[in-house]
Design a protein around this motif. Structure first.
Motif, PDB file in Angstrom:
ATOM      1  N   LEU A  88       0.857  -1.174   0.000  1.00 21.05           N
ATOM      2  CA  LEU A  88       0.000   0.000   0.000  1.00 21.05           C
ATOM      3  C   LEU A  88       0.896   1.228   0.000  1.00 21.05           C
ATOM      4  CD1 LEU A  88      -2.729   1.479   0.300  1.00 21.05           C
ATOM      5  CD2 LEU A  88      -2.438   1.249   2.785  1.00 21.05           C
ATOM      6  N   SER A  89       0.711   2.096  -0.988  1.00 22.30           N
ATOM      7  CA  SER A  89       1.472   3.341  -1.073  1.00 22.30           C
ATOM      8  C   SER A  89       0.524   4.504  -0.840  1.00 22.30           C
ATOM      9  CB  SER A  89       2.131   3.483  -2.439  1.00 22.30           C
ATOM     10  OG  SER A  89       3.041   2.432  -2.662  1.00 22.30           O
ATOM     11  N   ILE A  90       0.958   5.450  -0.012  1.00 19.91           N
ATOM     12  CA  ILE A  90       0.159   6.624   0.314  1.00 19.91           C
ATOM     13  C   ILE A  90       1.014   7.860   0.065  1.00 19.91           C
ATOM     14  CG2 ILE A  90      -1.141   7.838   2.101  1.00 19.91           C
ATOM     15  CD1 ILE A  90      -1.298   5.083   3.576  1.00 19.91           C
ATOM     16  N   LYS A  91       0.434   8.815  -0.645  1.00 24.79           N
ATOM     17  CA  LYS A  91       1.125  10.079  -0.894  1.00 24.79           C
ATOM     18  C   LYS A  91       0.219  11.201  -0.381  1.00 24.79           C
ATOM     19  CE  LYS A  91       2.669  13.128  -4.594  1.00 24.79           C
ATOM     20  NZ  LYS A  91       2.698  13.309  -6.058  1.00 24.79           N
ATOM     21  N   ILE A  92       0.766  12.026   0.488  1.00 28.45           N
ATOM     22  CA  ILE A  92       0.040  13.168   1.040  1.00 28.45           C
ATOM     23  C   ILE A  92       0.841  14.412   0.681  1.00 28.45           C
ATOM     24  CG2 ILE A  92      -0.878  14.243   3.123  1.00 28.45           C
ATOM     25  CD1 ILE A  92      -0.639  11.339   4.378  1.00 28.45           C
ATOM     26  N   LYS A  93       0.190  15.354   0.025  1.00 28.53           N
ATOM     27  CA  LYS A  93       0.899  16.540  -0.447  1.00 28.53           C
ATOM     28  C   LYS A  93       0.051  17.773  -0.177  1.00 28.53           C
ATOM     29  CE  LYS A  93       3.091  18.380  -4.592  1.00 28.53           C
ATOM     30  NZ  LYS A  93       3.403  18.149  -5.999  1.00 28.53           N
ATOM     31  N   ASP A  94       0.694  18.838   0.290  1.00 26.76           N
ATOM     32  CA  ASP A  94       0.001  20.110   0.443  1.00 26.76           C
ATOM     33  C   ASP A  94       0.874  21.241  -0.068  1.00 26.76           C
ATOM     34  OD1 ASP A  94       1.783  21.099   2.390  1.00 26.76           O
ATOM     35  OD2 ASP A  94       0.513  20.566   4.060  1.00 26.76           O
ATOM     36  N   ASN A  95       0.280  22.392  -0.205  1.00 29.53           N
ATOM     37  CA  ASN A  95       1.034  23.562  -0.650  1.00 29.53           C
ATOM     38  C   ASN A  95       1.077  24.606   0.467  1.00 29.53           C
ATOM     39  OD1 ASN A  95      -1.621  24.315  -0.729  1.00 29.53           O
ATOM     40  ND2 ASN A  95      -1.548  25.246  -2.758  1.00 29.53           N
ATOM     41  N   GLY A  96       1.181  24.099   1.696  1.00 34.00           N
ATOM     42  CA  GLY A  96       1.219  24.966   2.870  1.00 34.00           C
ATOM     43  C   GLY A  96       2.552  25.664   3.036  1.00 34.00           C
ATOM     44  N   LYS A  97       2.817  26.092   4.265  1.00 32.20           N
ATOM     45  CA  LYS A  97       4.033  26.881   4.512  1.00 32.20           C
ATOM     46  C   LYS A  97       5.304  26.049   4.557  1.00 32.20           C
ATOM     47  CE  LYS A  97       3.683  26.981   9.529  1.00 32.20           C
ATOM     48  NZ  LYS A  97       3.699  27.831  10.711  1.00 32.20           N
ATOM     49  N   GLY A  98       5.210  24.731   4.703  1.00 29.38           N
ATOM     50  CA  GLY A  98       6.392  23.875   4.720  1.00 29.38           C
ATOM     51  C   GLY A  98       7.251  24.082   5.962  1.00 29.38           C
ATOM     52  N   GLY A 134       6.797  14.709  16.197  1.00 26.77           N
ATOM     53  CA  GLY A 134       5.868  14.179  15.196  1.00 26.77           C
ATOM     54  C   GLY A 134       6.573  13.364  14.129  1.00 26.77           C
ATOM     55  N   LEU A 135       7.662  13.887  13.588  1.00 27.80           N
ATOM     56  CA  LEU A 135       8.415  13.150  12.562  1.00 27.80           C
ATOM     57  C   LEU A 135       9.042  11.892  13.138  1.00 27.80           C
ATOM     58  CD1 LEU A 135      10.235  15.959  10.543  1.00 27.80           C
ATOM     59  CD2 LEU A 135       8.297  14.563   9.833  1.00 27.80           C
ATOM     60  N   MET A 136       9.604  11.991  14.332  1.00 30.36           N
ATOM     61  CA  MET A 136      10.208  10.807  14.963  1.00 30.36           C
ATOM     62  C   MET A 136       9.145   9.738  15.208  1.00 30.36           C
ATOM     63  SD  MET A 136      13.221  12.148  17.566  1.00 30.36           S
ATOM     64  CE  MET A 136      12.283  11.602  18.932  1.00 30.36           C
ATOM     65  N   GLU A 141       9.313  15.193   2.455  1.00 33.37           N
ATOM     66  CA  GLU A 141       9.988  16.252   1.709  1.00 33.37           C
ATOM     67  C   GLU A 141       9.261  17.558   2.003  1.00 33.37           C
ATOM     68  OE1 GLU A 141       9.868  15.192  -2.394  1.00 33.37           O
ATOM     69  OE2 GLU A 141      11.057  13.378  -2.096  1.00 33.37           O
ATOM     70  N   SER A 142      10.009  18.563   2.423  1.00 29.10           N
ATOM     71  CA  SER A 142       9.408  19.847   2.724  1.00 29.10           C
ATOM     72  C   SER A 142      10.476  20.925   2.710  1.00 29.10           C
ATOM     73  CB  SER A 142       8.730  19.810   4.098  1.00 29.10           C
ATOM     74  OG  SER A 142       8.005  20.999   4.323  1.00 29.10           O
ATOM     75  N   ALA A 143      10.054  22.127   2.486  1.00 25.53           N
ATOM     76  CA  ALA A 143      10.933  23.289   2.549  1.00 25.53           C
ATOM     77  C   ALA A 143      10.063  24.496   2.874  1.00 25.53           C
ATOM     78  CB  ALA A 143      11.672  23.496   1.234  1.00 25.53           C
ATOM     79  N   SER A 145       5.392  17.087   1.254  1.00 27.17           N
ATOM     80  CA  SER A 145       4.963  15.824   0.661  1.00 27.17           C
ATOM     81  C   SER A 145       5.426  14.698   1.568  1.00 27.17           C
ATOM     82  CB  SER A 145       5.572  15.625  -0.729  1.00 27.17           C
ATOM     83  OG  SER A 145       5.085  16.592  -1.627  1.00 27.17           O
ATOM     84  N   ILE A 146       4.514  13.791   1.859  1.00 24.90           N
ATOM     85  CA  ILE A 146       4.826  12.618   2.681  1.00 24.90           C
ATOM     86  C   ILE A 146       4.506  11.385   1.851  1.00 24.90           C
ATOM     87  CG2 ILE A 146       4.293  11.349   4.807  1.00 24.90           C
ATOM     88  CD1 ILE A 146       3.434  14.055   6.021  1.00 24.90           C
ATOM     89  N   PHE A 147       5.473  10.486   1.742  1.00 25.82           N
ATOM     90  CA  PHE A 147       5.318   9.247   0.993  1.00 25.82           C
ATOM     91  C   PHE A 147       5.430   8.084   1.975  1.00 25.82           C
ATOM     92  CE2 PHE A 147       7.345  12.455  -1.622  1.00 25.82           C
ATOM     93  CZ  PHE A 147       6.498  12.502  -2.726  1.00 25.82           C
ATOM     94  N   ILE A 148       4.430   7.209   1.980  1.00 28.59           N
ATOM     95  CA  ILE A 148       4.394   6.058   2.899  1.00 28.59           C
ATOM     96  C   ILE A 148       4.188   4.791   2.080  1.00 28.59           C
ATOM     97  CG2 ILE A 148       3.091   4.945   4.757  1.00 28.59           C
ATOM     98  CD1 ILE A 148       2.289   7.804   5.663  1.00 28.59           C
ATOM     99  N   GLN A 149       4.924   3.738   2.436  1.00 28.08           N
ATOM    100  CA  GLN A 149       4.708   2.419   1.847  1.00 28.08           C
ATOM    101  C   GLN A 149       4.567   1.418   2.981  1.00 28.08           C
ATOM    102  OE1 GLN A 149       7.999   1.944  -0.937  1.00 28.08           O
ATOM    103  NE2 GLN A 149       6.529   2.325  -2.584  1.00 28.08           N
TER     104      GLN A 149
END
Length: 87
Positions: free
Chosen positions: A12-22, A35-37, A53-55, A61-65
């Motif tokens: 199962l692959s999940i991709k979550i992407k937003d165009n927020g402030k990063g 949260g990341l840990m 991935e963020s800046a 963008s968060i990629f989960i498998q």
């Protein structure tokens, strides 16, 4: 926000992407947020993988498998083992 789910084979692959402030994924001081840990620890427990991935000013963008629960399971020592097909 964009959320995509893909199931292929036993994955199962999940991709979550937003165009927020990063944010800075790896801050200069080397201290990750809890949260990341926690997300990384949970993925390890489930034999999954996560990539973030963020800046600043460019969103995140968060990629989960994750492996299929039918093909793997968690044993009492929190290790994933393959499940044999039932006959």
């Amino acid at each position: 926000m964009e959320i995509n789910f893909t199931y292929s084979g036993n994955l199962l692959s999940i991709k979550i992407k937003d165009n927020g402030k990063g944010f800075l994924v790896q801050p200069a001081n080397g201290n990750y947020g809890l949260g990341l840990m926690n997300m990384k620890n949970r993925m390890q427990l489930m034999r999954g993988q996560i990539s973030v991935e963020s800046a600043p000013n460019f969103g995140t963008s968060i990629f989960i498998q994750l492996p299929d629960r039918k093909s793997t399971r968690l044993n009492s020592s929190h290790e994933w083992i393959s499940r044999m097909p039932s006959s």
